[in-house]
Enzyme design. Sequence first.
Site, PDB file in Angstrom:
ATOM      1  NE  ARG A 168     -10.758  -9.869  -1.909  1.00 23.95           N
ATOM      2  CZ  ARG A 168     -11.097  -8.928  -2.793  1.00 23.95           C
ATOM      3  NH1 ARG A 168     -11.350  -9.259  -4.056  1.00 23.95           N
ATOM      4  NH2 ARG A 168     -11.193  -7.671  -2.423  1.00 23.95           N
ATOM      5  CE  LYS A 180      -3.916  -1.866   2.666  1.00 23.09           C
ATOM      6  NZ  LYS A 180      -4.923  -1.733   1.602  1.00 23.09           N
TER       7      LYS A 180
HETATM    8  N1  BES Z   1      -8.037  -3.801   4.377  1.00 26.09           N
HETATM    9  C1  BES Z   1      -8.195  -3.421   3.010  1.00 26.09           C
HETATM   10  C2  BES Z   1      -9.481  -2.664   2.740  1.00 26.09           C
HETATM   11  C3  BES Z   1      -9.547  -1.265   3.223  1.00 26.09           C
HETATM   12  C4  BES Z   1      -9.168  -0.235   2.412  1.00 26.09           C
HETATM   13  C5  BES Z   1     -10.073  -0.980   4.441  1.00 26.09           C
HETATM   14  C6  BES Z   1      -9.276   1.060   2.826  1.00 26.09           C
HETATM   15  C7  BES Z   1     -10.178   0.310   4.870  1.00 26.09           C
HETATM   16  C8  BES Z   1      -9.802   1.339   4.058  1.00 26.09           C
HETATM   17  C9  BES Z   1      -8.193  -4.658   2.137  1.00 26.09           C
HETATM   18  O1  BES Z   1      -7.421  -5.696   2.576  1.00 26.09           O
HETATM   19  C10 BES Z   1      -7.650  -4.219   0.821  1.00 26.09           C
HETATM   20  O2  BES Z   1      -6.522  -3.857   0.766  1.00 26.09           O
HETATM   21  N2  BES Z   1      -8.473  -4.275  -0.208  1.00 26.09           N
HETATM   22  C11 BES Z   1      -8.080  -3.889  -1.508  1.00 26.09           C
HETATM   23  C12 BES Z   1      -8.632  -4.902  -2.483  1.00 26.09           C
HETATM   24  C13 BES Z   1      -8.114  -4.736  -3.869  1.00 26.09           C
HETATM   25  C14 BES Z   1      -6.639  -5.050  -3.923  1.00 26.09           C
HETATM   26  C15 BES Z   1      -8.891  -5.652  -4.783  1.00 26.09           C
HETATM   27  C16 BES Z   1      -8.655  -2.494  -1.788  1.00 26.09           C
HETATM   28  O3  BES Z   1      -9.787  -2.225  -1.406  1.00 26.09           O
HETATM   29  O4  BES Z   1      -7.933  -1.692  -2.349  1.00 26.09           O
HETATM   30 MN    MN Z   2      -5.421  -5.464   1.948  1.00 27.66          MN
END
Ligand code: BES
Ligand code: MN
Length: 476
Positions: A331, A257
């Site tokens: 997931r 990230k």
């Molecule tokens: N924990 C994150 C989701 C998240 C994002 C929670 C922002 C709170 C605020 C999750 O694990 C994630 O990173 N999801 C990705 C999925 C994508 C790679 C398909 C996302 O939402 O960017």
């Molecule tokens: Mn994630």
Amino acid sequence: MQITLESKPFATLETDALVTYVFEETDPAQGRVAELDKLTGGLLAKLSKSGELTGKTLEITLVHAPAGLKATRLLLLGAGKREQFNPATLRKVAGAALRHLKSRGVHNFTFVLREGDLTEEAAQAVTEGAIAADFESDKYKTEKKNDKFIETVSVAGYGESEKAAAEKGIARGRIVAEAQNFTRDLVNEPSNKLEILDEKKIAELKMGALLSVAQGSVEPPRMIVITYTPSNAKPGGPVVGLVGKAVTFDTGGISIKPSDGMEKMKYDMAGGATMLGVMRALAALKPSVKVICVVPATENMPGGKAQKPGDIQTAMSGKTIEVLNTDAEGRLILADGVHYAKQLGATHLVDAATLTGAIVVALANIHVGVFGSDQAWTDKLLASAKAAGEKMWPMPMDEEYREFIKGSFADIQNIGSGKGGGAITGAMFIREFAGDTPWIHLDIAGTAWNDDAKPWLAKGPTGIALRTLVQLVTSL
Ligand code: BES
Ligand code: MN
Ligand code: ZN
């Protein structure tokens, strides 16, 4: 904090603050408020005339040394329109009252319910609002505001015949809100873990999806399992499986990230914390339904041992997964969590997870996204959310979306191939592991954390979905 019932008349109450609420666009001098107005020599009518008392939702009017009352202060809160007033508003009104008075060094107050609101639900809402509002995220602050605390909230307005219902509402409200605060404490913790099934057992059970996320971290994963088995469970009745995502820190892994705001990713275990809080409340409320809580817990870290985009993993169910993005890790761990809950006997599933940024795009920080595979089960949950005063919104799960997660080299892939619908794609993925078992996925990524304080709730974790799930299980 004590919450007690008060039955003395208002005029004689020696309290630091007498609190009540007024509605919009009606003469405030009605019923109980008319009584107050009379006692104070027309004070409320004057305030209303001067435009300081309009009844607008969460408007706050504080009067010191109100003539005619024994109370030190009189606090009036706006409650919006009478027709739209409900326990959800009452909860916020009580919460905002507590936070307003607490920040001013007041230690005790009496909350007077209006005529027409003297129900068990109202007592529960005031109790929940007050206890949730009392929560502060200051565990790791060395300078605590020790002089700012509320010792006692008295709930007034109930007559002799309504007393039993009020006591019941207060008792239930305390259990639910304390569990909600417990969940919020867990979310606030830095990325530590609880211990249950260890990595050896997890490997023995072939939870390959969970292990794949954990392999980049020096912290081994855990699978937390709590079972509530009441002696009076109906034979052949439902067994509820509650599965919560607990990624104790989500860096994204190799698909890392951006650094901006990454510190917030300690809250990626909010779904798991919610489920632990629900179990805590159920242990006290003792419903006659069996509940199995499963919380897969791990970090998602990059590192020499971390899984890489393109890796293929085999989940506990035997399904193979192409991991195209290591940041879609929630997931993966839920795949094994959901499968395991089913194997332990769950007949009805709910998972809660801070799963996608896409749900924030779709519903902002207002509604929880609800994805269900079974209409009857989903309807029950939505009704529970309504009763609990938590905003939740149903999202589509049409077969067409399944195409998005078809794998090129394995059964399924962990991100969508199509454009858009990111929150739905995540839900479709988890559904693969629920199979025919009625299942609901709650995406709480937008709602589990308050970026800013609200008048009725502190900044930080919200404990969202806890009250809904307690309501769901206790209403089965
Ligand atoms: N924990 C994150 C989701 C998240 C994002 C929670 C922002 C709170 C605020 C999750 O694990 C994630 O990173 N999801 C990705 C999925 C994508 C790679 C398909 C996302 O939402 O960017
Ligand atoms: Mn994630
Ligand atoms: Zn995550």
